[in-house]
Enzyme design. Structure first.
Site, PDB file in Angstrom:
ATOM      1  N   ASP A  18       0.835  -1.213   0.000  1.00 52.88           N
ATOM      2  CA  ASP A  18       0.000   0.000   0.000  1.00 52.88           C
ATOM      3  C   ASP A  18       0.868   1.259   0.000  1.00 52.88           C
ATOM      4  OD1 ASP A  18      -2.284   1.502   0.034  1.00 52.88           O
ATOM      5  OD2 ASP A  18      -2.765   1.142   2.142  1.00 52.88           O
ATOM      6  N   HIS A  35       3.109   3.349  -8.997  1.00 55.86           N
ATOM      7  CA  HIS A  35       2.886   1.914  -9.254  1.00 55.86           C
ATOM      8  C   HIS A  35       4.109   1.286  -9.924  1.00 55.86           C
ATOM      9  CE1 HIS A  35      -1.109   2.191  -7.813  1.00 55.86           C
ATOM     10  NE2 HIS A  35      -1.600   2.874  -8.817  1.00 55.86           N
ATOM     11  N   LEU A 129      11.280 -20.608  -3.409  1.00 57.04           N
ATOM     12  CA  LEU A 129      10.166 -19.780  -2.936  1.00 57.04           C
ATOM     13  C   LEU A 129       8.918 -19.908  -3.834  1.00 57.04           C
ATOM     14  CD1 LEU A 129       9.241 -17.293  -1.167  1.00 57.04           C
ATOM     15  CD2 LEU A 129      10.271 -15.859  -2.933  1.00 57.04           C
TER      16      LEU A 129
END
Ligand code: FPP
Length: 247
Positions: A18, A35, A129
């Site tokens: 955020d 962004h 991962l």
């Protein structure tokens, strides 16, 4: 709870990324720059998580509610995700990263769904991962889809409603084969879950960091891990029982 002097590494970290818009606004830049800087932070987060020994990293990339943003911002976000997959897939694959997508796949237009599926298929057998991208994801929507499937099974006579358990609900969620998150990080100082992993977060630890997502780096990640390590997780039991179970 500390394990000697070693910090406890959470198996599954989920992040609400955020503050891209506020990061840009503070610099007098358009939101889209926030962004795109956010994508660089995604790369740093994946690297930091892998190096720390985290097994699952979930990133809230686009919520089912994000469609209500202005059309140009929605298309910017789609473009960034598309470019991320196109540019980074080969490198992630080389790094043995497995990619999984959660969220509603119905009614997605254009090439975005095929690209996400390609990322999943290409990396399916990787063993380092696992990066889970929450796309067109909303937890209430996910739970509603799970309930619909269970009700259909009951209607078809294949399932007895009285025998439904929490595990059976978990098994119908998009995260069916993924362990629940141990740690949920949200950046930008907001302290909300915003319809993210509502069911799976039952025993998660929450760490809210003040920094904006475009500034996220390995230091911020380690700060969250330190806070997590100092927490006393009891899962509804007593601290002594957890210590005994941990050996
Ligand atoms: C929150 O900032 C961030 C988002 C809504 C999108 C996050 C998406 C990316 C970082 C890019 C694509 C993702 C991947 C996995 C490559 P905000 O716009 O809500 O910021 P604000 O609250 O300050 O306005």
């Amino acid at each position: 709870m500390m394990n000697g002097q070693q910090p406890i590494v959470p198996k599954h970290v989920a992040i609400i990324m955020d503050g891209n818009g506020r990061w840009a606004k503070e610099r007098g830049l358009p939101r889209t720059i926030g962004h795109s800087k956010g994508v660089e932070a995604v790369r740093r987060a994946v690297k930091a998580a892998g190096e720390a020994g985290v097994e699952y990293l979930t990133l809230f990339a686009f919520s089912s509610e994000n469609w209500s943003r202005p059309e140009n911002e929605v298309s910017d976000l789609m473009g960034l995700l598309r470019r991320f997959i196109r540019r980074d897939l080969a490198e992630l694959h080389r790094a043995n990263v497995r990619i999984k997508i959660i969220g509603d796949r119905e009614n997605l237009k254009g090439d975005i769904l095929p690209l996400l599926i390609e990322a999943e298929e290409t990396t399916r057998s990787n063993t380092a991962l696992t990066v889970i991208i929450a796309f067109n994801y909303g937890a209430r929507d996910e739970i509603s889809r799970a309930v619909k499937r269970l009700v259909e099974e009951v209607g078809a006579g294949r399932l007895d409603a009285a025998s439904i358990t929490p595990d059976m609900i978990s098994a119908q969620l998009d995260t069916a084969d993924i362990p629940d998150p141990d740690l949920i990080i949200r950046t930008s100082g907001e302290e909300r879950l915003s319809n993210f992993l509502l069911w799976q977060a039952a025993y998660a630890e929450f760490v809210f960091l003040p920094g904006y997502w475009p500034d996220f780096d390995a230091n911020m990640f380690h700060e969250a891990l330190r806070i997590y390590s100092a927490r006393d997780r009891r899962f509804g039991g007593l601290a002594e029982q957890q210590a005994a179970a941990a050996g």
